[in-house]
Design a protein around this motif. Structure first.
Motif, PDB file in Angstrom:
ATOM      1  N   ASN A  38       0.850  -1.190   0.000  1.00  0.00           N
ATOM      2  CA  ASN A  38       0.000   0.000   0.000  1.00  0.00           C
ATOM      3  C   ASN A  38       0.889   1.245   0.000  1.00  0.00           C
ATOM      4  N   PRO A  39       0.834   2.065  -1.056  1.00  0.00           N
ATOM      5  CA  PRO A  39       1.748   3.216  -1.137  1.00  0.00           C
ATOM      6  C   PRO A  39       1.486   4.287  -0.085  1.00  0.00           C
ATOM      7  N   ARG A  40       0.335   4.237   0.585  1.00  0.00           N
ATOM      8  CA  ARG A  40      -0.002   5.240   1.594  1.00  0.00           C
ATOM      9  C   ARG A  40       0.388   4.819   3.011  1.00  0.00           C
ATOM     10  N   MET A  41       0.963   3.635   3.127  1.00  0.00           N
ATOM     11  CA  MET A  41       1.352   3.135   4.446  1.00  0.00           C
ATOM     12  C   MET A  41       2.870   3.145   4.589  1.00  0.00           C
ATOM     13  N   ARG A  42       3.330   3.502   5.774  1.00  0.00           N
ATOM     14  CA  ARG A  42       4.755   3.416   6.059  1.00  0.00           C
ATOM     15  C   ARG A  42       5.161   1.952   6.183  1.00  0.00           C
ATOM     16  N   VAL A  43       6.446   1.696   6.033  1.00  0.00           N
ATOM     17  CA  VAL A  43       6.962   0.332   6.115  1.00  0.00           C
ATOM     18  C   VAL A  43       6.636  -0.302   7.467  1.00  0.00           C
ATOM     19  N   SER A  44       6.722   0.496   8.533  1.00  0.00           N
ATOM     20  CA  SER A  44       6.418  -0.040   9.870  1.00  0.00           C
ATOM     21  C   SER A  44       4.983  -0.545   9.946  1.00  0.00           C
ATOM     22  N   ASP A  45       4.064   0.150   9.278  1.00  0.00           N
ATOM     23  CA  ASP A  45       2.662  -0.280   9.294  1.00  0.00           C
ATOM     24  C   ASP A  45       2.428  -1.472   8.365  1.00  0.00           C
ATOM     25  N   LEU A  46       3.139  -1.495   7.234  1.00  0.00           N
ATOM     26  CA  LEU A  46       2.997  -2.612   6.300  1.00  0.00           C
ATOM     27  C   LEU A  46       3.442  -3.925   6.934  1.00  0.00           C
ATOM     28  N   ILE A  47       4.587  -3.871   7.606  1.00  0.00           N
ATOM     29  CA  ILE A  47       5.111  -5.080   8.242  1.00  0.00           C
ATOM     30  C   ILE A  47       4.353  -5.394   9.522  1.00  0.00           C
ATOM     31  N   GLY A  48       3.940  -4.353  10.228  1.00  0.00           N
ATOM     32  CA  GLY A  48       3.307  -4.557  11.526  1.00  0.00           C
ATOM     33  C   GLY A  48       1.835  -4.909  11.465  1.00  0.00           C
ATOM     34  N   GLU A  49       1.197  -4.682  10.332  1.00  0.00           N
ATOM     35  CA  GLU A  49      -0.241  -4.976  10.236  1.00  0.00           C
ATOM     36  C   GLU A  49      -0.581  -6.419  10.591  1.00  0.00           C
ATOM     37  N   PRO A  50       0.152  -7.421  10.094  1.00  0.00           N
ATOM     38  CA  PRO A  50      -0.150  -8.799  10.500  1.00  0.00           C
ATOM     39  C   PRO A  50      -0.023  -9.018  12.009  1.00  0.00           C
ATOM     40  N   LEU A  51       0.943  -8.350  12.619  1.00  0.00           N
ATOM     41  CA  LEU A  51       1.116  -8.478  14.067  1.00  0.00           C
ATOM     42  C   LEU A  51      -0.098  -7.933  14.811  1.00  0.00           C
ATOM     43  N   GLN A  52      -0.643  -6.825  14.337  1.00  0.00           N
ATOM     44  CA  GLN A  52      -1.821  -6.238  14.973  1.00  0.00           C
ATOM     45  C   GLN A  52      -3.055  -7.113  14.773  1.00  0.00           C
ATOM     46  N   VAL A  53      -3.233  -7.604  13.559  1.00  0.00           N
ATOM     47  CA  VAL A  53      -4.413  -8.422  13.257  1.00  0.00           C
ATOM     48  C   VAL A  53      -4.445  -9.679  14.109  1.00  0.00           C
ATOM     49  N   HIS A  54      -3.282 -10.277  14.319  1.00  0.00           N
ATOM     50  CA  HIS A  54      -3.218 -11.539  15.064  1.00  0.00           C
ATOM     51  C   HIS A  54      -2.806 -11.352  16.518  1.00  0.00           C
ATOM     52  N   GLY A  55      -2.707 -10.103  16.966  1.00  0.00           N
ATOM     53  CA  GLY A  55      -2.409  -9.843  18.367  1.00  0.00           C
ATOM     54  C   GLY A  55      -1.084 -10.401  18.836  1.00  0.00           C
ATOM     55  N   MET A  56      -0.042 -10.238  18.017  1.00  0.00           N
ATOM     56  CA  MET A  56       1.262 -10.824  18.349  1.00  0.00           C
ATOM     57  C   MET A  56       2.231  -9.822  18.947  1.00  0.00           C
ATOM     58  N   ALA A  57       1.781  -8.607  19.237  1.00  0.00           N
ATOM     59  CA  ALA A  57       2.635  -7.620  19.900  1.00  0.00           C
ATOM     60  C   ALA A  57       1.886  -7.065  21.107  1.00  0.00           C
ATOM     61  N   ALA A  58       2.415  -7.305  22.295  1.00  0.00           N
ATOM     62  CA  ALA A  58       1.704  -6.934  23.517  1.00  0.00           C
ATOM     63  C   ALA A  58       1.676  -5.429  23.740  1.00  0.00           C
ATOM     64  N   ASN A  59       2.736  -4.738  23.342  1.00  0.00           N
ATOM     65  CA  ASN A  59       2.800  -3.283  23.567  1.00  0.00           C
ATOM     66  C   ASN A  59       3.605  -2.633  22.445  1.00  0.00           C
ATOM     67  N   ARG A  60       3.670  -1.307  22.475  1.00  0.00           N
ATOM     68  CA  ARG A  60       4.345  -0.582  21.408  1.00  0.00           C
ATOM     69  C   ARG A  60       5.826  -0.900  21.341  1.00  0.00           C
ATOM     70  N   GLY A  61       6.451  -1.062  22.489  1.00  0.00           N
ATOM     71  CA  GLY A  61       7.871  -1.378  22.501  1.00  0.00           C
ATOM     72  C   GLY A  61       8.154  -2.713  21.828  1.00  0.00           C
ATOM     73  N   GLU A  62       7.365  -3.719  22.148  1.00  0.00           N
ATOM     74  CA  GLU A  62       7.538  -5.031  21.527  1.00  0.00           C
ATOM     75  C   GLU A  62       7.253  -4.949  20.028  1.00  0.00           C
ATOM     76  N   TYR A  63       6.244  -4.169  19.674  1.00  0.00           N
ATOM     77  CA  TYR A  63       5.864  -3.985  18.265  1.00  0.00           C
ATOM     78  C   TYR A  63       7.034  -3.401  17.472  1.00  0.00           C
ATOM     79  N   ASP A  64       7.630  -2.334  17.993  1.00  0.00           N
ATOM     80  CA  ASP A  64       8.752  -1.693  17.303  1.00  0.00           C
ATOM     81  C   ASP A  64       9.959  -2.626  17.222  1.00  0.00           C
ATOM     82  N   ASP A  65      10.204  -3.380  18.279  1.00  0.00           N
ATOM     83  CA  ASP A  65      11.336  -4.305  18.286  1.00  0.00           C
ATOM     84  C   ASP A  65      11.146  -5.406  17.234  1.00  0.00           C
ATOM     85  N   ARG A  66       9.915  -5.896  17.109  1.00  0.00           N
ATOM     86  CA  ARG A  66       9.644  -6.945  16.123  1.00  0.00           C
ATOM     87  C   ARG A  66       9.864  -6.427  14.704  1.00  0.00           C
ATOM     88  N   ILE A  67       9.416  -5.220  14.435  1.00  0.00           N
ATOM     89  CA  ILE A  67       9.580  -4.644  13.097  1.00  0.00           C
ATOM     90  C   ILE A  67      11.058  -4.418  12.794  1.00  0.00           C
TER      91      ILE A  67
END
Length: 350
Positions: free
Chosen positions: A114-143
């Motif tokens: 999606n050209p309107r999404m940043r790379v962090s959101d493109l990669i992180g979207e699956p993590l959000q959908v499946h609840g695989m990141a407990a908090n923002r810090g873990e989310y950023d570390d995974r990306i």
């Protein structure tokens, strides 16, 4: 329960008699359907954990449709798809238990992002959908970790897709596919839209990830050189069916099916002296329609070695041993060589 393959690795995926037919729109005579497009028509294969099965053939033969059906992104007309021991054929793609364990890398690295999404959101979207990141810090570390895994810098996470080269965008697509820690990735022509030098980089990334993470790939491509470099086994498709499947080295050294021989003979050789001397297998005519495929062997209308039986009888897939199978009437029990492989007098592609 998983079974064991010839190579000793556990079976991850098994496809049995898969069929994907598309009804034609419009009404025929007396309101009847004008027919169906038999895009995939009786495909069977297996894939071991941690290995790569290359799926090759001409454009329109059903390779991509097979990959989408396995991923359950395309409705299946009939057949079975067994993944990690479970029959997923009728499971819903969005809610199926297999969804996290099976991902896809697409052909166009720009069109799939999606050209309107940043790379962090493109990669992180699956993590959000499946609840695989407990908090923002873990989310950023995974990306950040995923970007490092595919050879990109973590500070690239806040950029947009248009700020990257084609090879970098494909690495982003691979990172997104890895986000849910899958066991199988379906690669649909993942390097065909890239320059040759960039193709090598992406292929090397895929191979390194396979060795490090134990990933299995269903690698769909038309570039036989890339398939040879990456695959453990290769399946050749023609008009919706697999006509030959074999270990990579066996298939490239001695292709059995006339169609496989024609494909390999079209691959150029870097050595001019070898290129000048090797025999060519030329296929005449056009690929028949998938709406009304030929009777008997589907390749007989273009095969230089077709016999009368080929026009009538549909050849079954014959197991020749050593992981080799071929669907061709020219390989039967009447002519068995001392090596155990049934041989016919067809010129081999070099």
């Amino acid at each position: 329960m998983s079974t064991e393959t010839a190579q000793g690795a556990s079976e991850l995926l098994r496809v049995e008699d898969l069929r994907v037919h598309f009804p034609l729109r419009g009404s025929g005579l007396l309101g009847r359907s004008p027919g169906v497009v038999k895009a995939v028509d009786g495909v069977s294969f297996s894939l071991a954990a941690g290995q790569t099965l290359g799926l090759v053939g001409e454009s329109g033969c059903g390779k991509s449709t097979t990959g989408l059906a396995v991923l359950r992104m395309q409705p299946v007309t009939s057949g079975k798809i067994i993944f990690e021991g479970d029959d997923i054929t009728r499971q819903q793609a969005r809610t199926g238990t297999f969804r996290r364990r099976m991902q896809m890398v697409y052909q166009d690295p720009y069109g799939s992002l999606n050209p309107r999404m940043r790379v962090s959101d493109l990669i992180g979207e699956p993590l959000q959908v499946h609840g695989m990141a407990a908090n923002r810090g873990e989310y950023d570390d995974r990306i950040a970790g995923l970007l490092k895994t595919v050879g990109l810098l973590p500070d690239m996470a806040e950029r947009y897709p248009h700020e990257f080269s084609g090879g970098q965008r494909q690495r982003i697509g691979i990172a997104r596919a890895l986000a849910l820690e899958p066991s199988l990735i379906i690669c649909d022509e993942p390097v065909s839209a890239l320059d040759v030098s960039i193709q090598a980089q992406v292929v090397n990334v895929l191979m390194e990830l396979q060795e490090r993470l134990g990933l299995a790939y269903l690698f769909i491509a038309h570039d036989l050189a890339v398939v040879r470099h990456l695959s453990h086994r290769v399946a050749v498709m023609y008009l919706g069916r697999i006509v030959e499947i074999a270990p990579r080295d066996d298939l490239y050294r001695e292709p059995l099916h006339p169609y496989t021989q024609a494909l390999l003979s079209a691959v150029p050789v870097a050595d001019p002296s070898v290129e000048a001397q090797r025999q060519r297998v030329v296929v005449q005519g056009e690929v028949p329609s998938a709406v009304k495929p030929p009777s008997g062997c589907r390749f007989h209308t273009r095969c230089p070695h077709a016999i009368e039986r080929c026009k009538v009888d549909d050849p079954p897939m014959q197991d020749l041993g050593g992981g080799r199978s071929v669907a061709c009437h020219l390989y039967d029990s009447a002519s068995t060589s001392s090596t155990g492989i049934r041989a016919i007098p067809i010129a081999r592609a070099a």
